[in-house]
Design an enzyme around this catalytic site. Structure first.
Site, PDB file in Angstrom:
ATOM      1  CB  CYS A  68      -0.916  -0.060   1.222  1.00 62.33           C
ATOM      2  SG  CYS A  68      -1.577   1.512   1.784  1.00 62.33           S
ATOM      3  CB  CYS A  71       0.547   1.933   4.148  1.00 64.93           C
ATOM      4  SG  CYS A  71      -1.161   1.381   4.027  1.00 64.93           S
TER       5      CYS A  71
END
Ligand code: ZN
Length: 147
Positions: A68, A71
Site C-alpha cells: 500500500c 501506508c
C-alpha cells in the site's frame, strides 16, 4: 546518550540509554513494561492484550499492508507520533494481510485506516493519509474521552 521516556503504562519517568531504546531492550523500572519509541507491532494474537486490555491511555492502531503506497507515507508519521507520545498514548501497527481477524472484526475496507481505542472500546477511526497534526488532535480528544 540517555533520554527520559515516560512509561505508557504507569507514567513513571525512566532515564534510558538510546541504544537500548533503539534495540527495544529498555523496560520501565517501575512496572516492567517495554519502553519503546517505535510503534508496537501487533497481531491477531496479541491484539486483545496489547490494545483492548490497555486502560487509561488511547491506543492508535495503524492498519497497513506492505503493498500500500499511502501506508508508506503514514509510516514515518507513526514513528514520529510514537517518539513524541510522552506516555500520553500508544501507537501500534497491524499488517492487515497477515492479521485478517482484526481487519474483518473492525471492517477495514481501505488502508491506511487508523483505529483509536480507549479502555477496550473503538472510539475513533481515520481513513486515508492524514496530516500528522490532524492525527495528534484526534489522539488528544481520545485521551480526554471517558466512557
Ligand atoms: Zn511503567
Amino acid at each position: 546518550m540517555q533520554r527520559v521516556v515516560v512509561c505508557s503504562n504507569c507514567q513513571a519517568k525512566n532515564r534510558v540509554d538510546e541504544a537500548r531504546l533503539a534495540n527495544s531492550e529498555a523496560k520501565c523500572g517501575q512496572c516492567g513494561q517495554k519502553l519503546d519509541l517505535k510503534p508496537a507491532v501487533i497481531t491477531d494474537r496479541t491484539f486483545e492484550r496489547e490494545v483492548l486490555a490497555t486502560q487509561g491511555t488511547p491506543v492508535l492502531v495503524d492498519c497497513w499492508a506492505p503493498w500500500c503506497g499511502p501506508c508508506r507515507i503514514i509510516g514515518p508519521v507513526m514513528d514520529q507520533l510514537a517518539a513524541e507520545s510522552q506516555g500520553q498514548y500508544r501507537i501500534a501497527k497491524l499488517n492487515v494481510d497477515d492479521n485478517p481477524q482484526v481487519a474483518s472484526r473492525f471492517q477495514i475496507s481501505s488502508i491506511p485506516t487508523m483505529l483509536i481505542f480507549k479502555d477496550g472500546q473503538l472510539i475513533d477511526r481515520l481513513v486515508g493519509v492524514q496530516p500528522k497534526q490532524a492525527i495528534a488532535e484526534r489522539l488528544q480528544v481520545a485521551s480526554r474521552f471517558a466512557a
